[in-house]
Design a protein around this motif. Structure first.
Motif, PDB file in Angstrom:
ATOM      1  N   ALA A 112       0.805  -1.220   0.000  1.00 11.84           N
ATOM      2  CA  ALA A 112       0.000   0.000   0.000  1.00 11.84           C
ATOM      3  C   ALA A 112       0.843   1.277   0.000  1.00 11.84           C
ATOM      4  O   ALA A 112       0.473   2.267  -0.632  1.00 11.84           O
ATOM      5  N   THR A 137      -2.292  -4.695   1.347  1.00  7.84           N
ATOM      6  CA  THR A 137      -2.427  -3.683   2.389  1.00  7.84           C
ATOM      7  C   THR A 137      -1.113  -3.536   3.175  1.00  7.84           C
ATOM      8  O   THR A 137      -0.241  -4.414   3.130  1.00  7.84           O
ATOM      9  N   ARG A 138      -0.957  -2.413   3.827  1.00  3.82           N
ATOM     10  CA  ARG A 138       0.221  -2.189   4.676  1.00  3.82           C
ATOM     11  C   ARG A 138      -0.081  -1.054   5.649  1.00  3.82           C
ATOM     12  O   ARG A 138      -0.892  -0.186   5.344  1.00  3.82           O
ATOM     13  N   GLU A 143      -9.399  -0.046   4.554  1.00  3.94           N
ATOM     14  CA  GLU A 143      -9.791  -0.693   3.299  1.00  3.94           C
ATOM     15  C   GLU A 143     -10.405   0.298   2.294  1.00  3.94           C
ATOM     16  O   GLU A 143     -10.074   0.257   1.108  1.00  3.94           O
ATOM     17  N   LEU A 146      -7.739   2.447   0.681  1.00  5.90           N
ATOM     18  CA  LEU A 146      -6.973   1.658  -0.286  1.00  5.90           C
ATOM     19  C   LEU A 146      -7.753   1.534  -1.596  1.00  5.90           C
ATOM     20  O   LEU A 146      -7.229   1.764  -2.690  1.00  5.90           O
ATOM     21  N   GLN A 163      -6.789  -5.980  -5.798  1.00  2.00           N
ATOM     22  CA  GLN A 163      -6.418  -6.071  -4.379  1.00  2.00           C
ATOM     23  C   GLN A 163      -5.959  -7.482  -4.030  1.00  2.00           C
ATOM     24  O   GLN A 163      -6.628  -8.466  -4.356  1.00  2.00           O
ATOM     25  N   ASN A 168      -2.628  -7.628   7.237  1.00  2.16           N
ATOM     26  CA  ASN A 168      -1.650  -6.555   7.438  1.00  2.16           C
ATOM     27  C   ASN A 168      -0.395  -7.160   8.069  1.00  2.16           C
ATOM     28  O   ASN A 168      -0.461  -7.770   9.126  1.00  2.16           O
TER      29      ASN A 168
END
Ligand code: ATP
Ligand code: MG
Length: 206
Positions: A112, A137-138, A143, A146, A163, A168
């Motif tokens: 991310a 994700t990071r 959400e 993102l 995605q 995470n």
């Protein structure tokens, strides 16, 4: 137009050092997109950035990646971004790969943080033309945020953003470098062989 018969993921990074986060992203991309394989592609350092104190050399970064992925048959080390001149642009690498392998579809894997930086990369439009972007994700980014950023870039650059379904993963190379320098344990964050290599070579101690 030729039909793509192969799907290849690309996990690009500095890998200073390669850690569980990178490996899990590669593995989940392989699984989710039913990829044929994932290339781990360490980026080259320009000459003035090589042999910096507290950092691994280009050779050591490549060796750590090799050690980390050697037992995974669908992971492969690619050194095409590591050469004497040092600097490479993702769009050029991807265009080069597309040209050499017209039967292959490429999936470039990013976290991310890179998604929020993407606008500042060189020629995002050409990256989007040459590959689909797989986004993990990071830093516990919400959400919706993102998704919003993915949609924004998708429209702006006519790209394909997908995605990646990963949890995470609270880990970064920066944290690991700091911990090693401070003599703290990084065990389990790294593949054992990489950890042993770092100790043997005395990397990140400075
Ligand atoms: P540094 O702390 O030195 O920046 P890093 O952990 O961010 O290192 P990089 O080599 O910079 O690792 O990252 C390569 C790619 O992997 C980037 O797209 C980055 O977003 C992604 N990535 C790295 N770690 C994670 C993580 N824990 N979760 C999700 N994506 C990650
Ligand atoms: Mg980073």
């Amino acid at each position: 137009m030729s039909k793509a018969t192969k799907k290849i993921g690309i996990m690009g990074g500095t890998f200073d050092p390669i850690h569980m986060g990178h490996l899990i992203l590669g593995e989940k991309a392989y699984e989710q997109l039913e990829l044929d394989k994932v290339l781990f592609m360490p980026c080259g350092n320009p000459p003035h950035k090589r042999n910096r104190k507290g950092r691994a050399t280009d050779e050591q970064r490549a060796e750590m990646v090799r050690l980390a992925i050697e037992d995974n048959p669908h992971f492969e080390l690619s050194l095409i971004e590591m050469h004497e001149e040092g600097y490479t642009y993702t769009y050029r690498t991807l265009e080069q790969l597309n040209k050499a392998n017209p039967d292959t579809e490429y999936y470039f894997i990013i976290g991310a943080d890179s998604l929020y930086d993407f606008d500042t990369w060189c020629r995002p439009d050409r990256i989007c033309k040459a590959a689909s972007l797989l986004v993990a994700t990071r830093n516990a980014v919400p959400e919706e945020s993102l998704k919003e950023q993915m949609l924004y870039l998708e429209e702006k650059y006519k790209g394909n953003f997908i995605q990646l379904h990963t949890p995470n993963l609270e880990i970064s190379s920066q944290t690991l470098r700091d911990w090693i320098r401070q003599g703290k344990s990084v065990r389990y964050y790294l593949v054992d062989e990489v950890y042993t290599y770092i100790r043997e070579e005395g990397i990140y101690r400075a």
